[in-house]
Scaffold this motif. Sequence first.
Motif, PDB file in Angstrom:
ATOM      1  N   VAL A 292       0.852  -1.186   0.000  1.00 14.18           N
ATOM      2  CA  VAL A 292       0.000   0.000   0.000  1.00 14.18           C
ATOM      3  C   VAL A 292       0.886   1.232   0.000  1.00 14.18           C
ATOM      4  N   ARG A 293       0.801   2.036  -1.044  1.00 13.74           N
ATOM      5  CA  ARG A 293       1.550   3.284  -1.108  1.00 13.74           C
ATOM      6  C   ARG A 293       0.673   4.430  -0.625  1.00 13.74           C
ATOM      7  N   MET A 294       1.254   5.249   0.225  1.00 15.06           N
ATOM      8  CA  MET A 294       0.539   6.393   0.780  1.00 15.06           C
ATOM      9  C   MET A 294       1.260   7.676   0.352  1.00 15.06           C
ATOM     10  N   VAL A 295       0.488   8.671   0.005  1.00 13.66           N
ATOM     11  CA  VAL A 295       1.045   9.939  -0.464  1.00 13.66           C
ATOM     12  C   VAL A 295       0.605  11.047   0.484  1.00 13.66           C
ATOM     13  N   VAL A 296       1.563  11.856   0.929  1.00 13.72           N
ATOM     14  CA  VAL A 296       1.238  12.997   1.788  1.00 13.72           C
ATOM     15  C   VAL A 296       2.088  14.175   1.354  1.00 13.72           C
ATOM     16  N   VAL A 297       1.489  15.360   1.324  1.00 13.23           N
ATOM     17  CA  VAL A 297       2.218  16.583   0.975  1.00 13.23           C
ATOM     18  C   VAL A 297       3.030  17.014   2.186  1.00 13.23           C
ATOM     19  N   LYS A 298       4.341  17.094   1.999  1.00  9.81           N
ATOM     20  CA  LYS A 298       5.244  17.288   3.130  1.00  9.81           C
ATOM     21  C   LYS A 298       4.967  18.577   3.885  1.00  9.81           C
ATOM     22  N   ASP A 299       4.772  19.674   3.157  1.00  9.23           N
ATOM     23  CA  ASP A 299       4.601  20.961   3.853  1.00  9.23           C
ATOM     24  C   ASP A 299       3.176  21.179   4.343  1.00  9.23           C
ATOM     25  N   ALA A 300       2.307  20.153   4.196  1.00  8.70           N
ATOM     26  CA  ALA A 300       0.939  20.261   4.720  1.00  8.70           C
ATOM     27  C   ALA A 300       0.791  19.550   6.059  1.00  8.70           C
ATOM     28  N   ILE A 301       1.895  19.031   6.604  1.00  9.47           N
ATOM     29  CA  ILE A 301       1.846  18.353   7.899  1.00  9.47           C
ATOM     30  C   ILE A 301       1.828  19.412   8.993  1.00  9.47           C
ATOM     31  N   GLY A 302       0.802  19.364   9.814  1.00  2.00           N
ATOM     32  CA  GLY A 302       0.645  20.356  10.868  1.00  2.00           C
ATOM     33  C   GLY A 302       1.206  19.876  12.197  1.00  2.00           C
ATOM     34  N   PRO A 303       0.992  20.631  13.252  1.00  2.00           N
ATOM     35  CA  PRO A 303       1.439  20.210  14.585  1.00  2.00           C
ATOM     36  C   PRO A 303       0.636  19.006  15.046  1.00  2.00           C
ATOM     37  N   ARG A 304       1.170  18.275  16.018  1.00  2.00           N
ATOM     38  CA  ARG A 304       0.479  17.109  16.539  1.00  2.00           C
ATOM     39  C   ARG A 304      -0.618  17.546  17.505  1.00  2.00           C
ATOM     40  N   ASP A 305      -1.650  16.683  17.615  1.00  2.00           N
ATOM     41  CA  ASP A 305      -2.751  17.025  18.503  1.00  2.00           C
ATOM     42  C   ASP A 305      -2.398  16.666  19.945  1.00  2.00           C
ATOM     43  N   ALA A 306      -3.365  16.796  20.834  1.00  2.00           N
ATOM     44  CA  ALA A 306      -3.105  16.583  22.260  1.00  2.00           C
ATOM     45  C   ALA A 306      -2.712  15.145  22.567  1.00  2.00           C
ATOM     46  N   LEU A 307      -3.077  14.208  21.684  1.00  2.00           N
ATOM     47  CA  LEU A 307      -2.721  12.804  21.879  1.00  2.00           C
ATOM     48  C   LEU A 307      -1.422  12.443  21.171  1.00  2.00           C
ATOM     49  N   GLY A 308      -0.754  13.441  20.602  1.00  2.00           N
ATOM     50  CA  GLY A 308       0.502  13.188  19.911  1.00  2.00           C
ATOM     51  C   GLY A 308       0.357  12.687  18.500  1.00  2.00           C
ATOM     52  N   ARG A 309      -0.856  12.727  17.933  1.00  2.00           N
ATOM     53  CA  ARG A 309      -1.082  12.225  16.585  1.00  2.00           C
ATOM     54  C   ARG A 309      -0.753  13.288  15.550  1.00  2.00           C
ATOM     55  N   MET A 310      -0.144  12.866  14.463  1.00  2.00           N
ATOM     56  CA  MET A 310       0.200  13.777  13.381  1.00  2.00           C
ATOM     57  C   MET A 310      -1.072  14.358  12.761  1.00  2.00           C
ATOM     58  N   LEU A 311      -1.133  15.671  12.644  1.00  2.00           N
ATOM     59  CA  LEU A 311      -2.260  16.320  11.985  1.00  2.00           C
ATOM     60  C   LEU A 311      -1.909  16.513  10.512  1.00  2.00           C
ATOM     61  N   ALA A 312      -2.319  15.555   9.716  1.00  2.00           N
ATOM     62  CA  ALA A 312      -2.062  15.597   8.275  1.00  2.00           C
ATOM     63  C   ALA A 312      -3.044  14.657   7.607  1.00  2.00           C
ATOM     64  N   THR A 313      -3.267  14.883   6.332  1.00  2.00           N
ATOM     65  CA  THR A 313      -4.109  13.983   5.549  1.00  2.00           C
ATOM     66  C   THR A 313      -3.268  13.370   4.451  1.00  2.00           C
TER      67      THR A 313
ATOM     68  N   VAL B  90      -3.959  14.859  -4.223  1.00  2.00           N
ATOM     69  CA  VAL B  90      -3.150  15.968  -3.688  1.00  2.00           C
ATOM     70  C   VAL B  90      -2.850  17.006  -4.760  1.00  2.00           C
ATOM     71  N   ARG B  91      -3.638  17.036  -5.832  1.00  2.00           N
ATOM     72  CA  ARG B  91      -3.381  18.008  -6.893  1.00  2.00           C
ATOM     73  C   ARG B  91      -3.582  19.439  -6.426  1.00  2.00           C
ATOM     74  N   TRP B  92      -4.319  19.624  -5.322  1.00  2.00           N
ATOM     75  CA  TRP B  92      -4.508  20.972  -4.775  1.00  2.00           C
ATOM     76  C   TRP B  92      -3.180  21.617  -4.411  1.00  2.00           C
ATOM     77  N   ALA B  93      -2.134  20.813  -4.184  1.00  2.00           N
ATOM     78  CA  ALA B  93      -0.847  21.364  -3.766  1.00  2.00           C
ATOM     79  C   ALA B  93      -0.202  22.193  -4.871  1.00  2.00           C
ATOM     80  N   TRP B  94      -0.519  21.876  -6.140  1.00  2.00           N
ATOM     81  CA  TRP B  94       0.047  22.665  -7.245  1.00  2.00           C
ATOM     82  C   TRP B  94      -1.012  23.223  -8.183  1.00  2.00           C
ATOM     83  N   ASP B  95      -2.273  22.843  -7.989  1.00  2.49           N
ATOM     84  CA  ASP B  95      -3.333  23.315  -8.880  1.00  2.49           C
ATOM     85  C   ASP B  95      -4.527  23.782  -8.066  1.00  2.49           C
ATOM     86  N   PRO B  96      -4.380  24.855  -7.280  1.00  2.00           N
ATOM     87  CA  PRO B  96      -5.483  25.293  -6.417  1.00  2.00           C
ATOM     88  C   PRO B  96      -6.609  25.903  -7.228  1.00  2.00           C
TER      89      PRO B  96
END
Length: 482
Positions: free
Chosen positions: A305-326, A464-470
């Motif tokens: 399973v390949r997963m794709v995430v936009v690197k600069d869209a990763i936010g701070p972690r939540d109160a449980l330490g989970r990565m805030l990203a899609t 993730v096309r929104w990253a270059w084609d908003p």
Amino acid sequence: MGILSDMKQRVTALESCGGTDAEGRALLDAIRVLSTDDVVDLVSIASGIKHDADRLIAVGAAIVAERSTRELGQSGAAAVRGYPTPVSLVQSISGGTRADAVRAVRVGEALLENADVSNIESDVAADSCWHDCLDRALLAGSLTSAQHDAIRRGLGEPQSELDEVWALAAAQLVAESDGIDVEELARRARQVRDALDPAGLEERQSRRFAARSLRTWTDADGGHHARIDFADEDAAFWNSVISSALRPRRGGPRFMTDAERAAADDLIADPRTNEQLTYDLITDVFRAGALASASDVFGVRRPGVRMVVVKDAIGPRDALGRMLATGHLEDGGDALAGSVIDRALCEVGAVEVTVDSCGNPLDVGREQRLFTPRQKLALAVRDGGCVWPGCRVTASYCEAHHSEHWATGGKTDIDAGILLCRFHHMLLHNAGWRILRVGKGPFLLHRPPGGAGEPIPLQSKSAVRWAWDPPPSGGRTGWRAA
């Protein structure tokens, strides 16, 4: 122009197709003698009439529902006619499925809900809620009731402070809706929602994970059955296992070694159905366990399973330490919560693909004819699957096409490569279609010689096309900041 005027114009156009004013068998015979272009026009015009009728049904269903509320009891419109709900009344009248009736009532009620707070037929009225543009597009005839329902349900309800962002996303989806089937439009709406609301995605996936289950039972005749409710990540892996084994049957890429081709031919000739092959495959996986090599069970393509995430869209972690990203699955683009991405990074690491502002990775020249696995990964990130209009084949089933043909000097560069499924790749080469690109501009699909119409700009299917084609209405900065 009113809806009845629109329908009259369409009926007049339908009459000009010839042979449509006939009964019974004569109708089939009359349409059979028409040219293919005339038949396509006939279906297009008839579909327009159907969409107009669906609008009327949705609005009528809304009024029926409004007049059949629980408070009205036995005096409600549905009860007076002997039906317990407005849905059952609408279904009885239309003669369609319950699902169609439910959707008509749901869309109608959405129109009524918005009508209470704004004049949705006024172009000058300020948007009072995020789905105003959906309602206006539906009532204007530029959006079908099925498309309206798909976008609204896919986006869901935002937090109040995100109304403006949701409105921008809804407007963009309306703009993209022409020529996109309802299932694809709903998928894109869900992707947008999950990209804009990573915290909500985390909660939705947590609920689905908590609801995971496998239930087996035996019926009265001794037949054995099972039902599985998957967690998202596990569903992706199961699909990868099945796809890896059945790719030759499902139209996977043609370019392979002689040994791989022989194995693929054997699978294609196998008398078992795809469902039977899937059953036998899963049974073999359970039996083989850790004792078998991957090639023994899966053949030439090991599942993963390949997963794709936009690197600069990763936010701070939540109160449980989970990565805030899609993140998104490479195949299909379904969203994955930050915690899933985080776990994958720990287990298997990551491959970084750097793209420019237009989504184009770097060139690697003309040293070889076939695109490398790393290049295909980059194409999958950029294109998201077969880019042919209306095609939904995922990236792992696609072939990389040289827009500048290798045989005439084209380079095996990402800038000149584009993903096509096997069917559309063969159609392009065999029927005179061409895909051309000038500089960093869009890939343009040109019709065969003599074909009428302007070149068709090809759009990425990537989640993730929104990253270059908003969306142009928001501008890059406004969209990303939102």
